[in-house]
Write a protein that holds these residues in place. Structure first.
Motif, PDB file in Angstrom:
ATOM      1  N   ASN A 129      29.438  -9.799 -76.758  1.00 49.42           N
ATOM      2  CA  ASN A 129      30.389  -9.833 -75.645  1.00 49.42           C
ATOM      3  C   ASN A 129      31.585  -8.921 -75.869  1.00 49.42           C
ATOM      4  O   ASN A 129      32.537  -8.935 -75.090  1.00 49.42           O
ATOM      5  N   GLY A 130      31.544  -8.158 -76.940  1.00 48.20           N
ATOM      6  CA  GLY A 130      32.650  -7.257 -77.229  1.00 48.20           C
ATOM      7  C   GLY A 130      33.767  -7.887 -78.035  1.00 48.20           C
ATOM      8  O   GLY A 130      34.779  -7.231 -78.308  1.00 48.20           O
ATOM      9  N   GLY A 131      33.615  -9.154 -78.410  1.00 50.69           N
ATOM     10  CA  GLY A 131      34.639  -9.825 -79.207  1.00 50.69           C
ATOM     11  C   GLY A 131      34.647  -9.297 -80.631  1.00 50.69           C
ATOM     12  O   GLY A 131      33.611  -8.898 -81.166  1.00 50.69           O
ATOM     13  N   LYS A 132      35.822  -9.298 -81.244  1.00 52.46           N
ATOM     14  CA  LYS A 132      35.942  -8.742 -82.587  1.00 52.46           C
ATOM     15  C   LYS A 132      35.315  -9.645 -83.641  1.00 52.46           C
ATOM     16  O   LYS A 132      35.427 -10.857 -83.595  1.00 52.46           O
ATOM     17  N   LEU A 133      34.662  -9.000 -84.601  1.00 50.91           N
ATOM     18  CA  LEU A 133      34.129  -9.667 -85.780  1.00 50.91           C
ATOM     19  C   LEU A 133      34.794  -9.042 -86.998  1.00 50.91           C
ATOM     20  O   LEU A 133      35.117  -7.850 -86.995  1.00 50.91           O
ATOM     21  N   PHE A 134      34.991  -9.833 -88.032  1.00 46.05           N
ATOM     22  CA  PHE A 134      35.661  -9.337 -89.219  1.00 46.05           C
ATOM     23  C   PHE A 134      34.808  -9.593 -90.456  1.00 46.05           C
ATOM     24  O   PHE A 134      34.098 -10.583 -90.540  1.00 46.05           O
ATOM     25  N   ASP A 135      34.888  -8.674 -91.408  1.00 38.99           N
ATOM     26  CA  ASP A 135      34.176  -8.809 -92.680  1.00 38.99           C
ATOM     27  C   ASP A 135      32.678  -9.002 -92.454  1.00 38.99           C
ATOM     28  O   ASP A 135      32.065  -9.956 -92.938  1.00 38.99           O
ATOM     29  N   VAL A 136      32.082  -8.067 -91.718  1.00 34.54           N
ATOM     30  CA  VAL A 136      30.645  -8.102 -91.435  1.00 34.54           C
ATOM     31  C   VAL A 136      30.058  -6.710 -91.661  1.00 34.54           C
ATOM     32  O   VAL A 136      30.765  -5.698 -91.566  1.00 34.54           O
ATOM     33  N   MET A 156      23.623  -3.572 -85.236  1.00 34.81           N
ATOM     34  CA  MET A 156      23.968  -4.787 -85.981  1.00 34.81           C
ATOM     35  C   MET A 156      25.478  -5.006 -85.900  1.00 34.81           C
ATOM     36  O   MET A 156      26.266  -4.130 -86.257  1.00 34.81           O
ATOM     37  N   ASN A 157      25.863  -6.163 -85.389  1.00 33.63           N
ATOM     38  CA  ASN A 157      27.282  -6.529 -85.274  1.00 33.63           C
ATOM     39  C   ASN A 157      28.089  -5.447 -84.556  1.00 33.63           C
ATOM     40  O   ASN A 157      29.227  -5.148 -84.926  1.00 33.63           O
ATOM     41  N   SER A 158      27.507  -4.883 -83.513  1.00 37.23           N
ATOM     42  CA  SER A 158      28.178  -3.865 -82.706  1.00 37.23           C
ATOM     43  C   SER A 158      27.637  -3.910 -81.287  1.00 37.23           C
ATOM     44  O   SER A 158      26.414  -3.960 -81.090  1.00 37.23           O
ATOM     45  N   SER A 159      28.548  -3.869 -80.327  1.00 40.93           N
ATOM     46  CA  SER A 159      28.142  -3.854 -78.918  1.00 40.93           C
ATOM     47  C   SER A 159      28.290  -2.460 -78.308  1.00 40.93           C
ATOM     48  O   SER A 159      28.224  -2.304 -77.092  1.00 40.93           O
ATOM     49  N   GLN A 160      28.483  -1.457 -79.139  1.00 37.38           N
ATOM     50  CA  GLN A 160      28.664  -0.091 -78.643  1.00 37.38           C
ATOM     51  C   GLN A 160      27.431   0.386 -77.889  1.00 37.38           C
ATOM     52  O   GLN A 160      26.297   0.185 -78.314  1.00 37.38           O
ATOM     53  N   ASP A 161      27.668   1.036 -76.774  1.00 35.00           N
ATOM     54  CA  ASP A 161      26.613   1.671 -75.982  1.00 35.00           C
ATOM     55  C   ASP A 161      27.296   2.720 -75.120  1.00 35.00           C
ATOM     56  O   ASP A 161      27.674   2.468 -73.981  1.00 35.00           O
TER      57      ASP A 161
END
Length: 235
Positions: A129-136, A156-161
């Motif tokens: 959903n574009g929410g930030k993840l940390f330490d991944v 992986m752990n990215s919503s970039q497109d």
């Protein structure tokens, strides 16, 4: 195999190799076939690190099953020992695999154009959903078009497109869009699997990014990272 017992009295399988990753141990054990499976042993009892291994009845928890999916993306229930060891060498800075002689000393448009690379790092990512993840661990696929446009797709752990212009300055700094003050520079430590780079902002080190040549290598390695990748001390 001789079972091992963790601090909660839960049985694991025969301990072949162990290494600390975050606050838990990854141990490799003999599986039914010649490959090795992967088992996680919780050594600190702290659930905040994302790895809770057993419930009160010593049954593997759903969270662990989900974790193991990251280590075993093809769902065959095993992870190759060679792959796992390589991933752990990456995060401990002990890879001895020599660099491909075709890897340049610095990025250039000529070298990048037409290539597909898989950038991987440990740090900040985004969920679906574009929410930030940390330490991944994060992996993105980048195709460097011959027209100076790159297409980026999160794996992986990215919503970039997205698509963005890319360029390389005279110092070999690879940057996207107009942000010529930050980007990637090739440093020591490249191997036959990846180009090692520092991500720098205004000339200052920010993180280590690896540009893998193969998606499978990138995904299998990054899935096992539980810490940042050591920087090149020569830079």
């Amino acid at each position: 195999p001789t079972p091992i017992v963790d601090e909660n009295g839960c049985y694991g399988l025969n301990d072949v190799m162990s290494t600390t990753l975050e606050n838990d141990n990854i141990t490799f054990y003999e599986n039914d076939g010649p490959e090795l499976g992967l088992e996680l042993v919780d050594t600190d009892g702290f659930t905040g690190d994302g790895i809770t291994l057993y419930d009160d009845n010593c049954n593997i928890t759903q969270a662990v099953l989900e974790e193991r999916q990251k280590y075993d993306p093809d769902g065959d229930g095993v992870v190759g020992l060679e792959v796992a060891i390589y991933a752990l060498q990456v995060v401990t800075g002990t890879v001895s695999d020599p660099a491909d002689p075709g890897i340049p000393d610095q990025f250039s448009m000529e070298w990048l154009k037409g290539k597909t690379l898989y950038i991987a790092w440990y740090g900040e990512g985004t969920d679906s959903n574009g929410g930030k993840l940390f330490d991944v661990p994060v992996v993105e696929k980048i195709f460097f078009g011959t027209d100076g446009t790159a297409t980026v797709k999160g794996l992986m752990n990215s919503s970039q497109d997205l698509s963005a212009n890319y360029n390389v300055n005279p110092d070999g700094l690879l940057y996207f869009g107009e942000d010529s003050f930050e980007g990637n520079v090739i440093v020591c430590g490249s191997t036959s699997q990846y180009v090692k780079s520092h991500y720098v902002v205004n000339g200052n080190f920010d993180n280590v990014d690896l540009f893998f040549f193969n998606q499978t290598d990138a995904m299998n390695s990054a899935a096992l990272w539980g810490a940042g990748i050591p920087k090149c001390l020569d830079k």
